[in-house]
Design a protein around this motif. Structure first.
Motif, PDB file in Angstrom:
ATOM      1  N   LYS A   1       2.833   6.048  -2.865  1.00 33.66           N
ATOM      2  CA  LYS A   1       3.940   6.933  -3.243  1.00 33.66           C
ATOM      3  C   LYS A   1       4.093   7.003  -4.757  1.00 33.66           C
ATOM      4  O   LYS A   1       4.281   8.084  -5.312  1.00 33.66           O
ATOM      5  CB  LYS A   1       5.245   6.477  -2.601  1.00 33.66           C
ATOM      6  CG  LYS A   1       6.415   7.380  -2.919  1.00 33.66           C
ATOM      7  CD  LYS A   1       7.571   7.129  -2.015  1.00 33.66           C
ATOM      8  CE  LYS A   1       8.791   7.953  -2.319  1.00 33.66           C
ATOM      9  NZ  LYS A   1       8.617   9.221  -2.943  1.00 33.66           N
TER      10      LYS A   1
ATOM     11  N   ARG B   1       0.804  -1.216   0.000  1.00 38.94           N
ATOM     12  CA  ARG B   1       0.000   0.000   0.000  1.00 38.94           C
ATOM     13  C   ARG B   1       0.841   1.273   0.000  1.00 38.94           C
ATOM     14  O   ARG B   1       0.640   2.150  -0.824  1.00 38.94           O
ATOM     15  CB  ARG B   1      -0.961  -0.001   1.187  1.00 38.94           C
ATOM     16  CG  ARG B   1      -1.847   1.227   1.222  1.00 38.94           C
ATOM     17  CD  ARG B   1      -2.714   1.274   2.455  1.00 38.94           C
ATOM     18  NE  ARG B   1      -1.871   1.279   3.632  1.00 38.94           N
ATOM     19  CZ  ARG B   1      -2.189   0.680   4.783  1.00 38.94           C
ATOM     20  NH1 ARG B   1      -3.328   0.065   4.902  1.00 38.94           N
ATOM     21  NH2 ARG B   1      -1.381   0.722   5.804  1.00 38.94           N
ATOM     22  N   ASP B   2       1.787   1.377   0.919  1.00 44.14           N
ATOM     23  CA  ASP B   2       2.581   2.605   1.022  1.00 44.14           C
ATOM     24  C   ASP B   2       3.383   2.871  -0.249  1.00 44.14           C
ATOM     25  O   ASP B   2       3.489   4.003  -0.699  1.00 44.14           O
ATOM     26  CB  ASP B   2       3.515   2.544   2.234  1.00 44.14           C
ATOM     27  CG  ASP B   2       2.753   2.564   3.551  1.00 44.14           C
ATOM     28  OD1 ASP B   2       1.568   2.973   3.556  1.00 44.14           O
ATOM     29  OD2 ASP B   2       3.337   2.158   4.574  1.00 44.14           O
ATOM     30  N   GLU B   3       3.940   1.823  -0.829  1.00 45.93           N
ATOM     31  CA  GLU B   3       4.715   1.981  -2.066  1.00 45.93           C
ATOM     32  C   GLU B   3       3.816   2.412  -3.221  1.00 45.93           C
ATOM     33  O   GLU B   3       4.174   3.313  -3.995  1.00 45.93           O
ATOM     34  CB  GLU B   3       5.434   0.677  -2.422  1.00 45.93           C
ATOM     35  CG  GLU B   3       6.295   0.800  -3.651  1.00 45.93           C
ATOM     36  CD  GLU B   3       7.045  -0.480  -3.973  1.00 45.93           C
ATOM     37  OE1 GLU B   3       7.593  -0.545  -5.091  1.00 45.93           O
ATOM     38  OE2 GLU B   3       7.082  -1.400  -3.147  1.00 45.93           O
TER      39      GLU B   3
END
Length: 94
Positions: A51, A46-48
């Motif tokens: 971004k 999710r975080d990648e």
């Protein structure tokens, strides 16, 4: 940098393996980029993915958008390509 605004919904991609669907919707000025992700790898990457999507939109001069994405193990360059295609379909460069 020139700021671009989405004029309508733009969607790109497929639900095939190693691809993703990206839907961009216009957002009010100043609300920023809001991302919603669906798919099996959502919790792991999710975080990648957030971004990648944010960096791509900001690099295109889009500061405000609602983003929905569903993927089946897409590679980074696939996500970038789908975001760019959805932005073009959404009228950001007309």
């Amino acid at each position: 940098m020139v700021v671009h605004t989405l004029k309508r919904e733009g969607t790109a991609g497929t639900d095939e393996r190693e691809d993703c669907i990206v839907k961009l919707l216009p957002a009010e000025q100043g609300t920023g980029i809001k991302v919603e992700i669906e798919g099996k790898a959502r919790d792991t990457f999710r975080d990648e993915v957030f971004k990648i999507i944010e960096d791509t939109l900001r690099g295109m001069g889009i500061e405000d958008a609602q983003v929905w994405s569903k993927g089946r193990s897409p590679l980074n360059f696939t996500i970038i390509a789908r975001v760019k295609a959805a932005a073009i379909k959404g009228g950001a460069f007309e």
